[in-house]
Scaffold this motif. Structure first.
Motif, PDB file in Angstrom:
ATOM      1  N   ASN A 144      16.629   8.262  17.871  1.00 29.39           N
ATOM      2  CA  ASN A 144      16.081   9.195  18.854  1.00 29.39           C
ATOM      3  C   ASN A 144      17.157  10.099  19.437  1.00 29.39           C
ATOM      4  N   PHE A 145      18.352   9.561  19.655  1.00 27.89           N
ATOM      5  CA  PHE A 145      19.442  10.407  20.169  1.00 27.89           C
ATOM      6  C   PHE A 145      19.744  11.542  19.193  1.00 27.89           C
ATOM      7  N   CYS A 146      19.862  11.223  17.924  1.00 29.13           N
ATOM      8  CA  CYS A 146      20.150  12.257  16.922  1.00 29.13           C
ATOM      9  C   CYS A 146      19.038  13.301  16.867  1.00 29.13           C
ATOM     10  N   MET A 147      17.805  12.836  16.919  1.00 30.28           N
ATOM     11  CA  MET A 147      16.681  13.766  16.825  1.00 30.28           C
ATOM     12  C   MET A 147      16.541  14.623  18.078  1.00 30.28           C
ATOM     13  N   TYR A 148      16.728  14.030  19.253  1.00 28.45           N
ATOM     14  CA  TYR A 148      16.671  14.833  20.485  1.00 28.45           C
ATOM     15  C   TYR A 148      17.817  15.848  20.517  1.00 28.45           C
TER      16      TYR A 148
ATOM     17  N   LEU B 112      12.543  21.804  25.047  1.00 25.95           N
ATOM     18  CA  LEU B 112      13.831  21.683  25.724  1.00 25.95           C
ATOM     19  C   LEU B 112      13.762  20.692  26.883  1.00 25.95           C
ATOM     20  N   ILE B 113      12.684  20.739  27.651  1.00 23.36           N
ATOM     21  CA  ILE B 113      12.528  19.787  28.752  1.00 23.36           C
ATOM     22  C   ILE B 113      12.430  18.366  28.202  1.00 23.36           C
ATOM     23  N   ALA B 114      11.631  18.175  27.153  1.00 23.31           N
ATOM     24  CA  ALA B 114      11.496  16.846  26.551  1.00 23.31           C
ATOM     25  C   ALA B 114      12.818  16.364  25.977  1.00 23.31           C
ATOM     26  N   GLY B 115      13.603  17.268  25.406  1.00 30.04           N
ATOM     27  CA  GLY B 115      14.899  16.885  24.849  1.00 30.04           C
ATOM     28  C   GLY B 115      15.878  16.424  25.905  1.00 30.04           C
ATOM     29  N   VAL B 116      15.927  17.127  27.016  1.00 33.75           N
ATOM     30  CA  VAL B 116      16.849  16.749  28.093  1.00 33.75           C
ATOM     31  C   VAL B 116      16.430  15.421  28.714  1.00 33.75           C
ATOM     32  N   VAL B 117      15.151  15.249  28.976  1.00 36.04           N
ATOM     33  CA  VAL B 117      14.674  13.994  29.558  1.00 36.04           C
ATOM     34  C   VAL B 117      14.811  12.858  28.545  1.00 36.04           C
ATOM     35  N   GLY B 118      14.619  13.162  27.264  1.00 34.08           N
ATOM     36  CA  GLY B 118      14.803  12.150  26.225  1.00 34.08           C
ATOM     37  C   GLY B 118      16.229  11.653  26.152  1.00 34.08           C
ATOM     38  N   ILE B 119      17.187  12.556  26.215  1.00 31.17           N
ATOM     39  CA  ILE B 119      18.602  12.152  26.213  1.00 31.17           C
ATOM     40  C   ILE B 119      18.908  11.326  27.464  1.00 31.17           C
ATOM     41  N   ALA B 120      18.358  11.732  28.612  1.00 31.39           N
ATOM     42  CA  ALA B 120      18.586  10.963  29.846  1.00 31.39           C
ATOM     43  C   ALA B 120      17.987   9.563  29.737  1.00 31.39           C
TER      44      ALA B 120
ATOM     45  N   ILE C 136       9.097   6.146  29.040  1.00 32.61           N
ATOM     46  CA  ILE C 136       7.694   6.556  29.114  1.00 32.61           C
ATOM     47  C   ILE C 136       7.575   8.009  29.571  1.00 32.61           C
ATOM     48  N   ILE C 137       8.393   8.416  30.524  1.00 31.11           N
ATOM     49  CA  ILE C 137       8.388   9.813  30.969  1.00 31.11           C
ATOM     50  C   ILE C 137       8.833  10.725  29.820  1.00 31.11           C
ATOM     51  N   ALA C 138       9.884  10.335  29.119  1.00 30.64           N
ATOM     52  CA  ALA C 138      10.357  11.132  27.982  1.00 30.64           C
ATOM     53  C   ALA C 138       9.301  11.195  26.893  1.00 30.64           C
ATOM     54  N   TRP C 139       8.615  10.091  26.647  1.00 31.46           N
ATOM     55  CA  TRP C 139       7.573  10.081  25.627  1.00 31.46           C
ATOM     56  C   TRP C 139       6.419  11.000  26.026  1.00 31.46           C
ATOM     57  N   GLY C 140       6.037  10.980  27.302  1.00 26.80           N
ATOM     58  CA  GLY C 140       4.965  11.858  27.763  1.00 26.80           C
ATOM     59  C   GLY C 140       5.301  13.327  27.583  1.00 26.80           C
ATOM     60  N   LEU C 141       6.520  13.702  27.916  1.00 31.43           N
ATOM     61  CA  LEU C 141       6.931  15.100  27.726  1.00 31.43           C
ATOM     62  C   LEU C 141       7.046  15.446  26.240  1.00 31.43           C
ATOM     63  N   THR C 142       7.458  14.486  25.435  1.00 36.76           N
ATOM     64  CA  THR C 142       7.543  14.715  23.992  1.00 36.76           C
ATOM     65  C   THR C 142       6.151  14.912  23.402  1.00 36.76           C
TER      66      THR C 142
ATOM     67  N   MET D 239      11.846  21.965  14.154  1.00 36.81           N
ATOM     68  CA  MET D 239      11.704  21.426  15.499  1.00 36.81           C
ATOM     69  C   MET D 239      10.313  20.815  15.698  1.00 36.81           C
ATOM     70  N   GLU D 240       9.287  21.428  15.111  1.00 38.85           N
ATOM     71  CA  GLU D 240       7.942  20.851  15.182  1.00 38.85           C
ATOM     72  C   GLU D 240       7.914  19.473  14.530  1.00 38.85           C
ATOM     73  N   ALA D 241       8.488  19.377  13.342  1.00 34.90           N
ATOM     74  CA  ALA D 241       8.495  18.097  12.619  1.00 34.90           C
ATOM     75  C   ALA D 241       9.257  17.030  13.404  1.00 34.90           C
ATOM     76  N   PHE D 242      10.384  17.400  13.966  1.00 42.31           N
ATOM     77  CA  PHE D 242      11.172  16.428  14.722  1.00 42.31           C
ATOM     78  C   PHE D 242      10.423  15.943  15.957  1.00 42.31           C
TER      79      PHE D 242
END
Length: 159
Positions: A17-21, A72-80, A105-111, A134-137
């Motif tokens: 997930n880190f690599c993909m985000y 971008l929002i999902a990526g930043v929250v995902g990394i956090a 769970i918050i990162a998943w919701g935004l993703t 980016m869509e596929a990821f």
């Protein structure tokens, strides 16, 4: 025993997930930079186009602006959330699981929200290869982030 196996699964999903985000953030940053550089320039004598959108992207279609913004929002929250997940992997206790799970769970919701815009963008069509990547990821991330949540919850229920 099962908790240790799920710890290995969770750590593998964290790295994936880190690599993909990180890739989503890279492509999203490129798209945002391109939109800023080549977006509308409105001067005193220029008229707004008939279907002007404040989230205009020169590549893609009408859904691209929303897709890139939420990606971008999902990526930043995902990394956090992954930072919280690393802390949970080190401790691997029920006390550290709540922080990791709530952030995940918050990162998943935004993703999933960004994935919805990706599906809309796919439905409309006319986008470049970077946006398709980016869509596929994001579609893959919505599943792997959910599997990560299940892995850390499954380990805590076995204790």
């Amino acid at each position: 025993m099962a908790g240790e196996q799920l710890k290995g699964v969770a750590s593998m999903l964290l790295v994936l997930n880190f690599c993909m985000y990180a890739i989503v953030l890279g492509i999203g940053g490129w798209a945002m930079n391109r939109a800023i550089d080549y977006g509308f320039i409105i001067g005193p004598d220029l008229q707004l186009p008939a279907h002007f959108s404040p989230i205009y992207f020169p590549m893609g279609n009408a859904a691209t602006g929303f897709f890139v913004t939420f990606a971008l929002i999902a990526g930043v929250v995902g990394i956090a959330s992954l930072i919280s997940g690393i802390n949970h992997l080190r401790a691997w206790t029920v006390d550290s699981m709540s922080a990791a799970a709530s952030a995940a769970i918050i990162a998943w919701g935004l993703t999933v929200l960004a994935m919805g815009f990706a599906w809309k963008e796919i439905d409309i069509g006319a986008r470049n290869s970077r946006l398709r990547t980016m869509e596929a990821f994001l579609i893959i991330l919505s599943a792997t982030q959910l599997f990560y949540i299940v892995a850390i919850h499954g380990a805590s229920s076995r204790r």
